[in-house]
Design an enzyme around this catalytic site. Structure first.
Site, PDB file in Angstrom:
ATOM      1  N   ASP A 110     -12.153 -10.435  -0.520  1.00 25.52           N
ATOM      2  CA  ASP A 110     -13.421 -10.570   0.186  1.00 25.52           C
ATOM      3  C   ASP A 110     -14.423  -9.651  -0.514  1.00 25.52           C
ATOM      4  O   ASP A 110     -14.051  -8.615  -1.063  1.00 25.52           O
ATOM      5  CB  ASP A 110     -13.328 -10.331   1.694  1.00 25.52           C
ATOM      6  CG  ASP A 110     -12.751  -8.986   2.121  1.00 25.52           C
ATOM      7  OD1 ASP A 110     -12.530  -8.109   1.262  1.00 25.52           O
ATOM      8  OD2 ASP A 110     -12.521  -8.814   3.330  1.00 25.52           O
ATOM      9  N   HIS A 154     -10.537  -6.170  -2.083  1.00 31.44           N
ATOM     10  CA  HIS A 154     -11.576  -6.007  -1.062  1.00 31.44           C
ATOM     11  C   HIS A 154     -12.743  -5.275  -1.728  1.00 31.44           C
ATOM     12  O   HIS A 154     -12.630  -4.095  -2.043  1.00 31.44           O
ATOM     13  CB  HIS A 154     -11.056  -5.165   0.106  1.00 31.44           C
ATOM     14  CG  HIS A 154      -9.944  -5.818   0.868  1.00 31.44           C
ATOM     15  ND1 HIS A 154     -10.140  -6.953   1.626  1.00 31.44           N
ATOM     16  CD2 HIS A 154      -8.630  -5.503   0.993  1.00 31.44           C
ATOM     17  CE1 HIS A 154      -8.994  -7.296   2.199  1.00 31.44           C
ATOM     18  NE2 HIS A 154      -8.060  -6.444   1.829  1.00 31.44           N
ATOM     19  N   GLU A 205       0.797  -1.247   0.000  1.00 33.39           N
ATOM     20  CA  GLU A 205       0.000   0.000   0.000  1.00 33.39           C
ATOM     21  C   GLU A 205       0.823   1.286   0.000  1.00 33.39           C
ATOM     22  O   GLU A 205       0.578   2.193   0.794  1.00 33.39           O
ATOM     23  CB  GLU A 205      -0.964  -0.001   1.201  1.00 33.39           C
ATOM     24  CG  GLU A 205      -1.906  -1.190   1.199  1.00 33.39           C
ATOM     25  CD  GLU A 205      -2.886  -1.183   2.377  1.00 33.39           C
ATOM     26  OE1 GLU A 205      -2.775  -0.302   3.250  1.00 33.39           O
ATOM     27  OE2 GLU A 205      -3.754  -2.066   2.410  1.00 33.39           O
ATOM     28  N   ASN A 248       2.086  -5.156  -3.141  1.00 29.97           N
ATOM     29  CA  ASN A 248       0.683  -5.486  -2.863  1.00 29.97           C
ATOM     30  C   ASN A 248      -0.102  -4.207  -2.581  1.00 29.97           C
ATOM     31  O   ASN A 248       0.389  -3.316  -1.878  1.00 29.97           O
ATOM     32  CB  ASN A 248       0.655  -6.391  -1.622  1.00 29.97           C
ATOM     33  CG  ASN A 248      -0.698  -7.026  -1.345  1.00 29.97           C
ATOM     34  OD1 ASN A 248      -1.251  -7.690  -2.226  1.00 29.97           O
ATOM     35  ND2 ASN A 248      -1.227  -6.853  -0.150  1.00 29.97           N
ATOM     36  N   GLU A 293      -6.158 -10.708  -1.109  1.00 31.51           N
ATOM     37  CA  GLU A 293      -6.953 -10.485   0.112  1.00 31.51           C
ATOM     38  C   GLU A 293      -8.438 -10.454  -0.220  1.00 31.51           C
ATOM     39  O   GLU A 293      -9.207  -9.633   0.303  1.00 31.51           O
ATOM     40  CB  GLU A 293      -6.536  -9.165   0.795  1.00 31.51           C
ATOM     41  CG  GLU A 293      -5.057  -9.125   1.126  1.00 31.51           C
ATOM     42  CD  GLU A 293      -4.618  -7.864   1.863  1.00 31.51           C
ATOM     43  OE1 GLU A 293      -5.486  -7.117   2.358  1.00 31.51           O
ATOM     44  OE2 GLU A 293      -3.401  -7.636   1.945  1.00 31.51           O
TER      45      GLU A 293
HETATM   46  C1  XIL Z   1      -6.281  -6.201   8.335  1.00 33.58           C
HETATM   47  C2  XIL Z   1      -6.590  -7.366   9.256  1.00 33.58           C
HETATM   48  O1  XIL Z   1      -7.491  -8.224   8.607  1.00 33.58           O
HETATM   49  C3  XIL Z   1      -7.179  -6.881  10.552  1.00 33.58           C
HETATM   50  O2  XIL Z   1      -7.298  -7.967  11.472  1.00 33.58           O
HETATM   51  C4  XIL Z   1      -6.313  -5.801  11.142  1.00 33.58           C
HETATM   52  O3  XIL Z   1      -6.935  -5.279  12.295  1.00 33.58           O
HETATM   53  C5  XIL Z   1      -6.063  -4.694  10.152  1.00 33.58           C
HETATM   54  O4  XIL Z   1      -5.490  -5.244   8.980  1.00 33.58           O
HETATM   55  N1  XIL Z   1      -4.945  -4.557   3.723  1.00 33.58           N
HETATM   56  C6  XIL Z   1      -3.948  -5.387   4.168  1.00 33.58           C
HETATM   57  C7  XIL Z   1      -4.199  -6.260   5.337  1.00 33.58           C
HETATM   58  O5  XIL Z   1      -2.886  -5.487   3.547  1.00 33.58           O
HETATM   59  O6  XIL Z   1      -3.056  -6.483   6.099  1.00 33.58           O
HETATM   60  C8  XIL Z   1      -5.299  -5.721   6.213  1.00 33.58           C
HETATM   61  O7  XIL Z   1      -5.572  -6.675   7.220  1.00 33.58           O
HETATM   62  C9  XIL Z   1      -6.512  -5.392   5.375  1.00 33.58           C
HETATM   63  C10 XIL Z   1      -6.211  -4.367   4.345  1.00 33.58           C
END
Ligand code: XIL
Length: 452
Positions: free
Chosen positions: A267, A236, A157, A200, A265
């Site tokens: 979802d 996401h 990020e 990422n 990631e």
């Molecule tokens: C999130 C986790 O799922 C949570 O448990 C934590 O509190 C915050 O981070 N992008 C990412 C992940 O790269 O590491 C993040 O994970 C979600 C967004």
């Protein structure tokens, strides 16, 4: 939306209670889990895992059965591994890595350099010190896991949202300038030359200013020989940030730069058919890009999702498989779909559906009925359901389906309307009708659902 369709018929039949009927059930083929189906496509299918849930048997058994890759959800982040400068704590991450290794699962290292979940001691450092702290962190963490990690999210990020295409403000960017990216990747390559090194990010899933900035960075790295092997697309999604229509094209343009791409990631908030279709589309996009080497969902069960209220995952709070699970498995070519449907067709002949009937409202001389049609573990292109009525009941109107009547006039066969025949695996639609009782209060008998 649909226009009610009028039909008035006579009926003679014995009435049965509402029922759920499965037609054309099939035995699952070997690839009846996400991991095995993905493996059949030369991909992995993983999940973010939290060490503190591994002791919950349903959590661990679902993980072990379905997935062949893990990403520690928080345990490898800077605050977890080096909360105090030069004191490294690997216990929780080690637990996940050894669990994964015991089952031959790949481990994605997440993440080395990120502005978030960063201990305050790091943010307080001046440039020279920060540079050495960053390189030391990368070195110590990668060294500890050397040989056990297939890919590292070296930098997470780094870019801003929106149209600027600029780096996000962070201790690294603010004090070291854009060179921190290159330095992090070069340091990482020196520590574990066998680990894939990835960048990422989120909101880079479609073609936009942010993904253009990442694209330019990767292109620059490639042209100058800065080591980078892969780009992760967090993915996401929710209604404010839906699966982009150019998702596949965006993955492809990165792959064309000579890096692997992964969905890291995933979802998708939602439920039912819409969520299932979105998952299916994401999986299909990855499968369509040769260098998309795998997908990871950001958790196993909705219960522990970081966005739990959006129910974004494949298993519900009781570890039940959601329609999104069935759609994902089917898109991966799993569960007997005979190698995938290739996008809507169903060459394996595994189409199936189930139906259920609800009498949704009643009044003196009429009632409304609703029939929910649910696709089985393969996508379907059409469905047909029969309902048998008792005279002198009549159907006054029907919506979301097309009715035909047998010669006796008792049996109404409903096939899909033009817009609701195609369902992703596990997805549902419904049709409804209004019946006139004419003095008979019976509920129609629901016959089998057949799918094509
Ligand atoms: C999130 C986790 O799922 C949570 O448990 C934590 O509190 C915050 O981070 N992008 C990412 C992940 O790269 O590491 C993040 O994970 C979600 C967004």
């Amino acid at each position: 939306m649909p226009m009610p369709r009028r039909a008035a018929q006579a009926f003679t039949a014995v009435l049965l209670a509402a029922s759920t009927v499965t037609a054309l059930s099939h035995t699952a083929a070997a690839a009846d889990t996400l991991g095995s189906a993905a493996a059949g496509k030369a991909r992995y299918f993983g999940a973010a895992v939290a060490a503190n849930h591994l002791g919950e048997s349903a959590y661990a058994s679902t993980l072990d059965r379905e997935f062949n890759q893990v990403t520690p959800e928080n345990e490898m982040k800077w605050d977890a591994t080096e909360g105090t400068r030069n004191t490294f704590t690997f216990g929780a991450a080690d637990q996940i890595v050894s669990h994964a290794q015991g089952l031959n699962m790949k481990v994605r290292g997440h993440t080395l350099v990120w502005h978030s979940q960063l201990p305050s001691w790091v943010s307080g450092l001046a440039a020279t010190d920060l540079r050495s702290a960053m390189n030391n962190h990368i070195t110590q963490v990668m060294q500890h896991y050397k040989g056990k990690i297939y890919a590292w999210d070296v930098v997470n990020e780094a870019y801003q949202d929106g149209s600027s295409g600029a780096l996000r403000s962070s201790p690294f960017a603010d004090k070291l300038g854009s060179g921190f990216l290159e330095e992090a990747f070069r340091t990482a390559r020196g520590v574990d030359p066998n680990a894939k090194l990835c960048y990422n990010d989120y909101n880079t899933d479609g073609v936009n200013a942010k993904s253009n900035a990442v694209y330019a960075m990767v292109k620059d790295f490639k042209s100058r020989g800065v080591p980078i092997d892969c780009v992760g697309f967090q993915s996401h999604f929710n209604s404010a940030s839906p699966v982009p229509s150019d998702y596949q094209a965006n993955l492809q343009r990165f792959a064309d730069l000579g890096v692997d791409v992964q969905i890291t990631e995933l979802d998708i908030e939602g439920s039912g058919t819409a969520q299932a279709n979105n998952y299916s589309n994401v999986v299909k996009a990855c499968l369509a890009v040769t260098r998309c080497t795998g997908l990871t969902v950001w958790g196993i069960t909705d219960k522990y999702s970081w966005r739990s209220s959006g129910t974004p995952l494949l298993f519900d709070s009781n570890y039940g498989k959601k329609p999104a699970y069935d759609a994902t498995l089917a898109a991966l070519g799993g569960s007997g779909t005979g190698g995938g449907d290739g996008g809507g067709g169903n060459p394996g002949g595994n189409a199936s559906c189930t139906v259920s009937f609800t009498r949704t409202s009643d009044w003196n001389d009429g009632y409304n009925g609703e029939v929910v049609v649910k696709a089985g573990s393969a996508p379907i292109n059409g469905w047909t359901v029969t309902l048998t009525f008792t005279p002198p009941q009549k159907v006054a109107s029907l919506w979301n389906g097309t009715a035909a009547w047998d010669s006796s006039g008792n049996v109404m066969t409903v096939r899909a309307a033009s817009y609701n025949g195609s369902l992703a695996a596990g997805a549902s639609t419904s049709f409804g009708f209004t019946a006139v009782k004419n003095g008979n209060n019976s509920t129609p008998a629901l016959g089998a659902c057949t799918a094509s």
